[in-house]
Design a protein around this motif. Structure first.
Motif, PDB file in Angstrom:
ATOM      1  N   ARG A 231      11.455  -8.050   5.106  1.00 27.11           N
ATOM      2  CA  ARG A 231      10.591  -6.941   4.723  1.00 27.11           C
ATOM      3  C   ARG A 231      10.770  -6.501   3.270  1.00 27.11           C
ATOM      4  N   ALA A 232      12.002  -6.602   2.769  1.00 29.83           N
ATOM      5  CA  ALA A 232      12.205  -6.219   1.372  1.00 29.83           C
ATOM      6  C   ALA A 232      11.399  -7.154   0.476  1.00 29.83           C
TER       7      ALA A 232
ATOM      8  N   PHE B 280       7.742  -6.445   0.832  1.00 31.25           N
ATOM      9  CA  PHE B 280       7.408  -5.228   0.098  1.00 31.25           C
ATOM     10  C   PHE B 280       7.145  -5.556  -1.362  1.00 31.25           C
ATOM     11  N   LEU B 281       8.068  -6.278  -1.977  1.00 32.52           N
ATOM     12  CA  LEU B 281       7.941  -6.576  -3.410  1.00 32.52           C
ATOM     13  C   LEU B 281       6.730  -7.456  -3.695  1.00 32.52           C
TER      14      LEU B 281
ATOM     15  N   TYR C 216      -0.283   0.355  -7.159  1.00 36.35           N
ATOM     16  CA  TYR C 216       1.039   0.712  -6.654  1.00 36.35           C
ATOM     17  C   TYR C 216       1.783   1.595  -7.658  1.00 36.35           C
ATOM     18  N   SER C 217       1.802   1.186  -8.914  1.00 35.29           N
ATOM     19  CA  SER C 217       2.500   1.977  -9.938  1.00 35.29           C
ATOM     20  C   SER C 217       1.832   3.315 -10.167  1.00 35.29           C
ATOM     21  N   LEU C 218       0.512   3.293 -10.191  1.00 36.97           N
ATOM     22  CA  LEU C 218      -0.223   4.522 -10.449  1.00 36.97           C
ATOM     23  C   LEU C 218       0.122   5.578  -9.410  1.00 36.97           C
ATOM     24  N   LEU C 219       0.244   5.162  -8.156  1.00 33.13           N
ATOM     25  CA  LEU C 219       0.475   6.133  -7.088  1.00 33.13           C
ATOM     26  C   LEU C 219       1.913   6.625  -7.020  1.00 33.13           C
ATOM     27  N   GLY C 220       2.794   5.982  -7.756  1.00 27.27           N
ATOM     28  CA  GLY C 220       4.171   6.477  -7.832  1.00 27.27           C
ATOM     29  C   GLY C 220       4.840   6.578  -6.477  1.00 27.27           C
ATOM     30  N   GLU C 221       5.421   7.740  -6.212  1.00 21.54           N
ATOM     31  CA  GLU C 221       6.159   7.955  -4.979  1.00 21.54           C
ATOM     32  C   GLU C 221       5.290   7.702  -3.753  1.00 21.54           C
TER      33      GLU C 221
ATOM     34  N   PHE D  47       4.984   4.046  -3.134  1.00 17.63           N
ATOM     35  CA  PHE D  47       6.210   3.503  -2.559  1.00 17.63           C
ATOM     36  C   PHE D  47       6.299   3.805  -1.069  1.00 17.63           C
ATOM     37  N   THR D  48       6.149   5.055  -0.719  1.00 16.06           N
ATOM     38  CA  THR D  48       6.314   5.417   0.690  1.00 16.06           C
ATOM     39  C   THR D  48       5.191   4.858   1.554  1.00 16.06           C
TER      40      THR D  48
ATOM     41  N   ALA E 273       5.890   1.185   2.054  1.00 16.79           N
ATOM     42  CA  ALA E 273       7.055   1.046   2.935  1.00 16.79           C
ATOM     43  C   ALA E 273       6.645   1.271   4.387  1.00 16.79           C
TER      44      ALA E 273
ATOM     45  N   VAL F 221       4.758  -1.796   5.578  1.00 19.26           N
ATOM     46  CA  VAL F 221       5.675  -2.925   5.751  1.00 19.26           C
ATOM     47  C   VAL F 221       6.541  -2.730   6.997  1.00 19.26           C
TER      48      VAL F 221
END
Lengths: 108, 307, 364
Positions: free
Chosen positions: B247-248, B251-252, B261-266, B269-270, B273, B276
């Motif tokens: 899964r890690a 995820f990547l 993905y970067s634009l949405l920040g936290e 990420f969540t 996750a 996944v």
């Protein structure tokens, strides 16, 4: 003096962790960066997140996590690890630290 | 009400005029063009799409027009306008439909940040979503088309729209774009399924579009829960292998395949996750399409048995 | 059909009015707000007014998207400030944040939902070389590598050529004064720096005092180029002064600073535009004093007519000819104010030539 330097996470640092069987991923809220940490690195960061640690303490942790003895090699690897973590904004030296620009952690 | 409820005359008049507001999943695109061949393709491939009422909120205004009438006979071109502004370099007129699809893709990739947007194909079965994640050229469009015509519901051949804080994926079904050899493969698989114009010489070579299946369009507002994330790799002569992926790692790879993905920040990420965590991830290697379809059938029925 | 400018302004200054908006008006508002770069601000105002439930779901989704972008930009601004502070530690005593970075760290209303992540800083001219070097060491690179552009910036402008960080791809503008030295107006950088207020963190960061922030916003709006940011920048000025309509001492200081920095004219135009379009409350005494610095009637009328046109985006279609001409005229004017005519024409010709050759659709 190297022995006196302690390492902590930067003030106000917020990390979000996800542990999976094949690795740990951590999100650095301030920088917006995502990092994949191997097991040893993850343990070190968690320990430092918990409380500031000295180089010796961290080296001990590394030796434990990597199941090897605490020797010069381990210490060298620990310094490398800390430099890498510092470059990613995950750890920083407490008061003092390095004077030279090339050695912000005072590890040399 | 769908576009097919209008007469051809009404539809062409609307396209030439203020445009037709088409509902595409969660989005409304007001579509307009005076280019006759493009009108033909739209009337054919978008006939089943619901038309939004007047006075509603339109997400994107999209127009394709010939900018220089005197160029019509010498290397004629068409230009794109999004929300009234001219955008991008012109396309040759005979690729107008490809430009249109490309434009809608651009709108879907770059604007709806209320979603986490992955560059993936998505199909659904029994309320569970299969996400096909991979770089262009990995064969996911062909696989997606085959699945969409073999009992799986098409969500999209280009984007997985993940609702943050949930495991939900939302559908925005559109014509499936096929390149070169895939066109023939799908013609063989489903010879009677409507296809749009075959256009040669595009940036991706020869392309054609398969109409989105009626069921996909009719149920476009039904989301599904993420269940499988698959990274397909077509390889000549390979036997079908579905290898579980950690899964890690998944995820990547998925984050790498995301538009925002970067634009949405936290939140990015969540959300990722969460998806996944909800899914089993695999790397798929294959060469035989029929075989893969069978393999996915088994995956889906294992799921049905388990639940 | 209500003029779009009015819809946009009301959305921000009286968000409760949005509760009764028709869907067709929402459609126009969302599109125009997006083009004016203020959709993030509208989203923030809607959330602050607790109106999420009263907004049609498709509009809610669009506002959520704009909000996501605004949050990203805020995060970038904060982190870039931290990175700049690290790079400049020991190189300058302080660096002063301008515009978006300043509004964010000072807690100004204009920071809400702001959609810009470029960082602007002001440093003493004497330290420019050291600053450039330190930033270079920390990973910032010059963007305009064309020799002509480099020369233009260094010789005639008030800033280093824009820098981009090699890893993060973020932009940083380093200024040493507010306006080009070749221009007609000469603000006093030493005074700006002296009156700047230190932030609690990061170490070394400061912002201009509020009075100077007002002047900079006014100057940027009416003096710098690129009036595309029009309404948004007008709102910046409004945000800084709206709460201080009764604070006569504050306005006295603003006017005093304006006189000192030779910025009375841009302040005049900005305040007039704010009052005209946003009903910004300004004490009578301050208005009267501003009038004293007013330009000749003809200049003023044509400037104001141009500005009004340029400030508000056209609905739906491409900006109609009138709006594009107005913007172009104002852009040309601001270049005229920056560079003497003999230098201006070749410069604009070069810029125009380059724009055509990249084949991008027109953006006046």
């Amino acid at each position: 003096m190297v022995a006196e330097t302690r390492f902590r996470v930067p003030r106000g640092l917020r990390l979000i962790w996800r542990d999976w069987a094949d690795g740990t991923i951590v999100y650095h809220c301030q920088s917006g960066d995502t990092h994949r940490l191997h097991e040893v690195a993850a343990r070190v960061v968690r320990a430092i997140e918990d409380a500031p640690r000295s180089l010796d303490e961290i080296a001990t942790l590394v030796a434990e996590a990597a199941a090897c003895s605490l020797n010069d090699e381990t210490r060298a690897q620990t310094r490398e690890l800390l430099r890498g973590l510092h470059a990613r904004g995950l750890v920083e030296p407490t008061e003092g630290g390095g004077e030279a620009a090339h050695d912000p952690l005072g590890l040399d | 009400m769908t576009l097919s409820d209008w007469t051809e005359q009404q539809a062409r008049a609307a396209l030439s005029g203020a445009g037709v507001p088409l509902r595409i999943g969660p989005f409304v695109a007001r579509v307009g063009t005076r280019v006759r061949e493009l009108q033909d393709a739209l009337l054919r491939l978008y006939r089943r799409y619901p038309v939004d009422g007047p006075g509603g909120i339109v997400d994107w205004h999209v127009r394709i027009e010939a900018p220089n009438p005197w160029r019509r006979f010498v290397g004629p071109q068409v230009a794109a306008y999004v929300d009234g502004r001219r955008r991008f370099a012109p396309f040759p007129r005979d690729q107008a439909f490809a430009m249109f699809e490309w434009l809608l893709n651009w709108c879907t990739f770059s604007r709806p940040h209320q979603y986490l947007i992955l560059h993936s194909a998505v199909v659904e079965r029994d309320g569970r979503a299969l996400v096909l994640c991979g770089r262009p050229g990995a064969g996911k469009s062909t696989l997606c088309a085959a699945l969409a015509l073999s009992g799986w519901r098409l969500f999209s051949d280009e984007v997985a729209l993940i609702r943050p804080g949930t495991r939900e994926i939302h559908a925005a079904p559109r014509p499936i774009s096929l390149k070169e050899g895939s066109i023939d493969v799908l013609r063989q698989l489903a010879p009677d399924h409507p296809m749009g114009p075959k256009m040669a010489g595009t940036r991706k070579g020869t392309v054609a579009h398969l109409e989105a299946p009626a069921d996909a369009i009719a149920r476009a507002e039904e989301p599904a829960e993420a269940r499988w994330i698959v990274f397909p790799r077509w390889k000549a002569g390979a036997s079908t292998t579905l290898t579980p992926l950690g899964r890690a790692r998944a995820f990547l790879e998925a984050a790498d395949n995301a538009f925002n993905y970067s634009l949405l920040g936290e939140v990015g990420f969540t959300s990722l996750a969460e998806v996944v965590d909800a899914s089993d991830a695999y790397v798929l290697e294959y060469s035989d399409l029929d075989d893969v379809l069978g393999r996915f059938d088994r995956l889906a029925s294992q799921e049905a048995v388990a639940s | 059909m209500r003029p779009i400018g009015g819809l946009l302004v009301e959305a921000i200054l009286d968000p409760r009015s949005l509760a009764t908006l028709e869907e067709s008006e929402w459609d126009r508002l969302l599109r125009a707000g997006h083009r004016a770069g203020i959709l993030g601000r509208i989203a923030a105002e809607v959330a602050a007014a607790g109106l999420d439930g009263a907004v049609p779901s498709r509009a809610r989704a669009r506002l959520a998207a704009a909000d996501a972008v605004a949050r990203q930009h805020e995060r970038i601004l904060r982190w870039e400030t931290v990175c700049v502070a690290r790079a400049l530690r020991g190189v300058v005593e302080r660096f002063v944040l301008l515009k978006g970075g300043a509004y964010l760290h000072a807690g100004d209303p204009s920071a809400r939902g702001r959609l810009s992540s470029d960082l602007d800083v002001l440093v003493p001219r004497a330290s420019l070389e050291a600053v450039e070097r330190a930033l270079g060491d920390a990973g910032w690179e010059a963007t305009k590598l064309n020799r002509y552009d480099q020369k233009y910036y260094r010789r005639w402008m008030h800033e280093l050529p824009p820098l981009r960080h090699r890893d993060r791809r973020t932009l940083l503008d380093v200024h040493h004064t507010l306006l080009p030295e070749t221009g007609r107006l000469h603000p006093d950088p030493a005074s700006l720096l002296a009156r700047a207020e230190d932030l609690p963190e990061p170490e070394g960061a400061a912002v201009l005092c509020t009075e100077d922030r007002v002047l900079h916003a006014a100057t940027h709006l009416f003096h710098d180029g690129d009036l595309g940011g029009g309404l948004r920048e007008l709102l910046d000025v409004d945000g800084l002064v709206r709460g201080r309509a009764d604070d006569h001492a504050f306005w006295d200081r603003v006017l005093e600073h304006a006189a000192h920095h030779e910025l009375e004219r841009p302040l005049f135009y900005a305040v007039r535009a704010c009052r005209r379009h946003l009903d910004t409350p300004v004490p009578e005494a301050a208005l009267a004093r501003l009038e004293r610095g007013a330009p000749r009637s003809l200049t003023r009328r044509s400037m104001e007519a141009l500005a009004d046109r340029a400030l508000f985006p056209d609905d739906d279609r491409r900006p109609g000819v009138p709006v594009r001409t107005a913007r172009w005229a104002l852009y040309a004017r601001s270049h005229w104010l920056r560079m003497p005519l003999r230098l201006l024409i070749p410069h604009l010709a070069r810029k125009a030539a380059r724009r055509w050759s990249t084949g991008e659709g027109s953006t006046a």
